[in-house]
Scaffold this active site. Structure first.
Site, PDB file in Angstrom:
ATOM      1  N   ARG A  84      37.887  37.611  32.400  1.00 35.88           N
ATOM      2  CA  ARG A  84      37.418  36.632  31.399  1.00 35.88           C
ATOM      3  C   ARG A  84      38.639  36.271  30.543  1.00 35.88           C
ATOM      4  O   ARG A  84      39.332  37.167  30.051  1.00 35.88           O
ATOM      5  CB  ARG A  84      36.289  37.189  30.545  1.00 35.88           C
ATOM      6  CG  ARG A  84      35.007  37.463  31.352  1.00 35.88           C
ATOM      7  CD  ARG A  84      33.812  37.683  30.444  1.00 35.88           C
ATOM      8  NE  ARG A  84      33.332  36.442  29.844  1.00 35.88           N
ATOM      9  CZ  ARG A  84      32.473  36.425  28.812  1.00 35.88           C
ATOM     10  NH1 ARG A  84      32.046  37.552  28.273  1.00 35.88           N
ATOM     11  NH2 ARG A  84      32.063  35.275  28.318  1.00 35.88           N
ATOM     12  N   GLN A 190      22.473  35.762  23.903  1.00 40.87           N
ATOM     13  CA  GLN A 190      22.986  37.035  23.376  1.00 40.87           C
ATOM     14  C   GLN A 190      22.389  37.343  22.002  1.00 40.87           C
ATOM     15  O   GLN A 190      22.255  38.501  21.623  1.00 40.87           O
ATOM     16  CB  GLN A 190      24.519  37.007  23.264  1.00 40.87           C
ATOM     17  CG  GLN A 190      25.248  37.058  24.585  1.00 40.87           C
ATOM     18  CD  GLN A 190      25.565  35.691  25.126  1.00 40.87           C
ATOM     19  OE1 GLN A 190      24.813  34.723  24.917  1.00 40.87           O
ATOM     20  NE2 GLN A 190      26.663  35.566  25.845  1.00 40.87           N
ATOM     21  N   ASP A 231      36.596  36.131  19.424  1.00 43.47           N
ATOM     22  CA  ASP A 231      37.184  36.512  20.715  1.00 43.47           C
ATOM     23  C   ASP A 231      38.698  36.454  20.688  1.00 43.47           C
ATOM     24  O   ASP A 231      39.371  37.171  21.415  1.00 43.47           O
ATOM     25  CB  ASP A 231      36.621  35.638  21.829  1.00 43.47           C
ATOM     26  CG  ASP A 231      35.179  36.034  22.107  1.00 43.47           C
ATOM     27  OD1 ASP A 231      34.278  35.516  21.422  1.00 43.47           O
ATOM     28  OD2 ASP A 231      34.968  36.918  22.953  1.00 43.47           O
TER      29      ASP A 231
HETATM   30  O1  MRU Z   1      30.314  35.629  26.117  1.00 49.15           O
HETATM   31  P1  MRU Z   1      30.253  36.842  25.237  1.00 49.15           P
HETATM   32  O2  MRU Z   1      28.858  37.347  25.059  1.00 49.15           O
HETATM   33  O3  MRU Z   1      31.215  37.918  25.661  1.00 49.15           O
HETATM   34  O4  MRU Z   1      30.749  36.311  23.806  1.00 49.15           O
HETATM   35  C1  MRU Z   1      30.884  37.245  22.775  1.00 49.15           C
HETATM   36  C2  MRU Z   1      31.230  36.648  21.484  1.00 49.15           C
HETATM   37  O5  MRU Z   1      31.508  35.471  21.356  1.00 49.15           O
HETATM   38  C3  MRU Z   1      31.327  37.584  20.332  1.00 49.15           C
HETATM   39  O6  MRU Z   1      30.973  36.954  19.136  1.00 49.15           O
HETATM   40  C4  MRU Z   1      32.777  38.106  20.220  1.00 49.15           C
HETATM   41  O7  MRU Z   1      33.218  38.603  21.439  1.00 49.15           O
HETATM   42  C5  MRU Z   1      32.885  39.168  19.195  1.00 49.15           C
HETATM   43  S1  MRU Z   1      32.014  40.647  19.679  1.00 49.15           S
HETATM   44  C6  MRU Z   1      32.227  41.781  18.452  1.00 49.15           C
END
Ligand code: MRU
Length: 352
Positions: A84, A190, A231
């Protein structure tokens, strides 16, 4: 309970992680013995969230160098590193663990991965404390706060405690949470699936809202602050997070509501100058054109599916990390649109 952990074994051990695709229906753990299993788990979001991806990357390298011949380990690690692209934690943790391996062998790689797991737990505790303190300052006279959030930034996205949701949890523990408002987080929910599950387990009061209800809910008043994770935080403070975060930041600025980013230092990427340089993962049309395997769009419909967006630094009231709080000088609360968050690239503004 931990979202991801290492299980010691006779040869080297393996990774155990909660399969987040099965929540909230079933709490099931996956035993990960190979890097290919881990890459698959990362791609289908069985493990997700920037800090958890970092720990997964580090443990994946430990697994590879501890169980595979050198040339196949190298290829497997490269697949892992790019599984990713947006969360900097994954590639950075892979690189750091590989460095430890080169310096000291498989034992050092594993020790580094375990240290990253433990550091994440400590970092989340520190962010929760700092975030709650800052909210006390930003929302004076408010005994109990209503907090809006998006995606999942709880223990599922890290190891044992969350980042932005860790702040909400800390408010709840201190009896200072009035209510959490959880954006459902299209397309994979999520927020509705994972954050609601975590808040329910904590016994915290919450409502789920569709993402498109967030702006009008903020504009109506009654929300004290928005807290989100990250991220990747670029050197100028621009922040990539789950798609919909940018829209939330605009709505929060319009409503005069503080907008906080809560993320560990491991998510700060001084090597990425601005948000425009952050790679944004596109997850393809299927997640948008169907729901739980049932097609929701006409046959042949196409879609765009960026998993993340970038919130410009000037829409962020403060960035709370485990080491510091970065915010515009003299900001009493919400930042007027156009005010600049000082660069976050260098760790130069340390707060107690
Ligand atoms: O696609 P995801 O579910 O991995 O995206 C996660 C997010 O955008 C979160 O807000 C980010 O990773 C921070 S997690 C503490």
């Amino acid at each position: 309970m931990r979202a991801i952990d290492w299980v010691a074994g006779p040869r080297i051990g393996h990774i155990r992680l909660i399969d987040q695709t099965r929540l909230p229906g079933s709490l099931v753990e996956l035993e990960i013995h190979t890097v290919d299993q881990l890459v698959d788990a990362i791609r289908r979001l069985a493990v997700r969230g920037a800090p958890a991806l970092g720990v997964a990357g580090a443990m994946g390298v430990a697994l590879a160098v501890g169980t595979m011949p050198e040339s196949s380990a190298r290829q497997a690690i490269e697949r892992l590193r790019v599984a990713r692209p947006t969360a900097v934690n994954l590639a950075a943790a892979v690189d750091r663990t590989l460095e430890a391996f080169r310096a000291g062998g498989p034992g050092d790689a594993l020790a580094t991965a375990l240290r990253m797991r433990d550091d994440d737990i400590a970092a989340c505790r520190s962010m929760a404390r700092r975030g709650v303190e800052l909210l006390g300052e930003l929302c004076p006279g408010r005994a109990r706060l209503t907090m809006m959030t998006i995606c999942n930034t709880g223990m599922l996205a890290a190891v044992e405690h969350g980042t932005a949701l860790g702040v909400v949890e800390q408010l709840h523990v201190e009896g200072r949470l009035d209510r959490a408002l959880v954006c459902e987080t299209r397309p994979l929910l999520q927020g509705a699936r994972l954050t609601a599950w975590e808040l329910d387990r904590m016994g915290a009061p919450f409502d789920v809202l569709v993402d498109s209800a967030a702006a009008s809910t903020l504009a109506r008043g009654g929300v004290d602050a928005v807290v989100v994770g990250a991220d990747r935080i670029a050197a100028n403070g621009d922040t990539a997070n789950k798609i919909g975060t940018f829209a939330l930041s605009l709505a929060a600025a319009h409503a005069g509501v503080p907008f906080l980013v809560v993320a560990p230092e491991t998510t700060v990427d001084p090597g990425t100058p601005t948000g425009g340089h952050i790679p944004i993962e596109d997850r393809g049309a299927v997640e948008v054109c169907s729901f739980h395997g049932v097609r929701t769009t006409p046959d042949g419909a196409t879609a765009i599916n960026p998993a993340f967006d970038v919130t410009p630094a000037d829409l962020i009231t403060a960035i709370v990390t485990d080491r510091r709080i970065v915010r515009p000088p003299d900001s009493p609360g919400a930042v007027p649109v156009g005010a600049a968050v000082p660069g976050i690239g260098a760790l130069d503004e340390e707060e107690a």
